[in-house]
Design a protein around this motif. Structure first.
Motif, PDB file in Angstrom:
ATOM      1  N   MET A   1      69.799  34.833  67.216  1.00 19.88           N
ATOM      2  CA  MET A   1      70.113  35.996  66.109  1.00 19.88           C
ATOM      3  C   MET A   1      69.299  37.282  67.166  1.00 19.88           C
ATOM      4  N   LYS A   2      70.543  38.538  66.903  1.00 17.87           N
ATOM      5  CA  LYS A   2      70.025  39.701  67.967  1.00 17.87           C
ATOM      6  C   LYS A   2      69.578  40.507  66.409  1.00 17.87           C
ATOM      7  N   ALA A   3      68.872  41.425  67.285  1.00 18.00           N
ATOM      8  CA  ALA A   3      67.891  42.278  66.431  1.00 18.00           C
ATOM      9  C   ALA A   3      68.322  43.901  67.320  1.00 18.00           C
ATOM     10  N   VAL A   4      68.276  45.026  66.399  1.00 19.85           N
ATOM     11  CA  VAL A   4      68.508  46.467  66.816  1.00 19.85           C
ATOM     12  C   VAL A   4      67.061  46.363  66.383  1.00 19.85           C
ATOM     13  N   PHE A   5      66.394  47.362  67.849  1.00 18.63           N
ATOM     14  CA  PHE A   5      64.608  48.463  67.333  1.00 18.63           C
ATOM     15  C   PHE A   5      64.824  49.173  67.841  1.00 18.63           C
ATOM     16  N   MET A   6      65.178  50.269  66.843  1.00 18.58           N
ATOM     17  CA  MET A   6      64.643  51.657  66.888  1.00 18.58           C
ATOM     18  C   MET A   6      63.459  52.459  66.649  1.00 18.58           C
ATOM     19  N   ASP A   7      63.656  53.523  67.836  1.00 15.82           N
ATOM     20  CA  ASP A   7      61.996  54.339  67.646  1.00 15.82           C
ATOM     21  C   ASP A   7      62.309  55.458  66.138  1.00 15.82           C
ATOM     22  N   LEU A   8      61.133  55.771  65.857  1.00 18.48           N
ATOM     23  CA  LEU A   8      61.452  56.252  64.535  1.00 18.48           C
ATOM     24  C   LEU A   8      61.832  57.741  65.094  1.00 18.48           C
ATOM     25  N   PHE A   9      61.173  58.600  65.336  1.00 16.94           N
ATOM     26  CA  PHE A   9      60.586  60.697  65.369  1.00 16.94           C
ATOM     27  C   PHE A   9      61.618  59.964  66.396  1.00 16.94           C
ATOM     28  N   GLY A  10      62.280  61.288  66.441  1.00 14.54           N
ATOM     29  CA  GLY A  10      63.811  61.500  67.749  1.00 14.54           C
ATOM     30  C   GLY A  10      64.800  60.718  67.315  1.00 14.54           C
ATOM     31  N   THR A  11      64.589  59.287  66.855  1.00 16.25           N
ATOM     32  CA  THR A  11      65.724  58.435  66.923  1.00 16.25           C
ATOM     33  C   THR A  11      66.622  58.000  65.252  1.00 16.25           C
ATOM     34  N   LEU A  12      66.062  58.143  64.938  1.00 15.77           N
ATOM     35  CA  LEU A  12      66.390  58.035  62.989  1.00 15.77           C
ATOM     36  C   LEU A  12      66.009  59.496  62.359  1.00 15.77           C
ATOM     37  N   GLY A  13      64.999  60.550  62.636  1.00 11.17           N
ATOM     38  CA  GLY A  13      65.126  61.859  61.706  1.00 11.17           C
ATOM     39  C   GLY A  13      63.135  62.203  62.390  1.00 11.17           C
ATOM     40  N   GLU A  14      62.710  63.367  61.499  1.00 15.19           N
ATOM     41  CA  GLU A  14      62.665  64.476  62.073  1.00 15.19           C
ATOM     42  C   GLU A  14      61.444  64.487  61.212  1.00 15.19           C
ATOM     43  N   ALA A  15      60.143  64.834  61.807  1.00 13.02           N
ATOM     44  CA  ALA A  15      58.395  64.836  61.160  1.00 13.02           C
ATOM     45  C   ALA A  15      58.662  65.538  59.998  1.00 13.02           C
ATOM     46  N   ASN A  16      57.888  65.908  59.312  1.00 10.28           N
ATOM     47  CA  ASN A  16      56.773  66.980  58.757  1.00 10.28           C
ATOM     48  C   ASN A  16      57.825  68.080  58.441  1.00 10.28           C
ATOM     49  N   PRO A  17      58.379  67.648  56.866  1.00  9.17           N
ATOM     50  CA  PRO A  17      58.376  65.992  55.753  1.00  9.17           C
ATOM     51  C   PRO A  17      59.201  65.286  57.289  1.00  9.17           C
ATOM     52  N   PHE A  18      58.943  63.740  56.517  1.00  9.22           N
ATOM     53  CA  PHE A  18      59.726  62.988  57.040  1.00  9.22           C
ATOM     54  C   PHE A  18      61.313  63.301  56.656  1.00  9.22           C
ATOM     55  N   ARG A  19      62.288  62.630  57.625  1.00 11.07           N
ATOM     56  CA  ARG A  19      64.198  62.974  56.541  1.00 11.07           C
ATOM     57  C   ARG A  19      64.851  62.626  57.968  1.00 11.07           C
ATOM     58  N   LEU A  20      65.443  61.438  57.587  1.00  5.78           N
ATOM     59  CA  LEU A  20      66.782  61.626  58.249  1.00  5.78           C
ATOM     60  C   LEU A  20      67.618  62.014  58.735  1.00  5.78           C
TER      61      LEU A  20
END
Length: 166
Positions: A1-20
């Motif tokens: 099975m293949k999977a994708v790992f993603m960092d959270l901040f800077g990859t999916l969205g911004e922090a404070n407040p969290f926003r995609l």
């Protein structure tokens, strides 16, 4: 099975407040439709929104994350899971019976995300969102000879590249 790992901040969205970032739900949905597992992995020193908060922002788009792995240690603690160490990736591989050499890691930092991916021989994708441009232009020396397999403008371009590799 293949999977994708993603960092959270800077990859999916911004922090404070969290926003995609724009286009993230669509990119995740493409991976879901391709029957790939999708995981987040992040270090503790970043503000970590709850998994429920993140998935709540994705619900309206029918996009899904399969799990969230995060290190609860500080950078100066001697643990096996704080990126760039690959403990989070190893734990997910154990939990989901993954061959990490067939997986992808997407992140915006070379000295954490790309080094962790390199340690397990996963495919490395650096996104230019978040700290991506700085990581490649000003901090390239901190991740030595490790080279990303692909450099993407954003998560959507990274996902499109992944889907071409299948």
């Amino acid at each position: 099975m293949k999977a994708v790992f993603m960092d959270l901040f800077g990859t999916l969205g911004e922090a404070n407040p969290f926003r995609l970032y724009h286009g993230v739900p669509r990119a995740l949905k493409k991976l879901n439709e391709a029957n790939m597992k999708v995981f987040l992995f992040s270090n503790h020193e970043q503000f970590i929104p709850s998994f429920g908060e993140i998935t709540g922002q994705l619900e309206n788009y029918n996009a899904r994350l399969d799990d969230f792995y995060h290190c609860s240690h500080l950078p100066n603690e001697d643990c096996h899971c704080h990126k760039p160490k690959p403990g989070l990736l190893h734990q997910a591989a154990k939990d989901y019976r993954l061959d990490l050499k067939k997986c992808f890691v997407i992140g915006d930092t070379g000295n954490a995300d790309m080094l962790a991916a390199h340690a397990v021989r996963a495919k490395k994708i650096l996104v230019l969102t978040g700290n991506g441009k700085r990581s490649i232009r000003h901090f390239r020396y901190t991740w030595g000879e490790v080279k990303p397999d692909f450099v993407a403008r954003d998560l959507n371009e990274a996902v499109n590249w992944i889907l071409l590799q299948r």
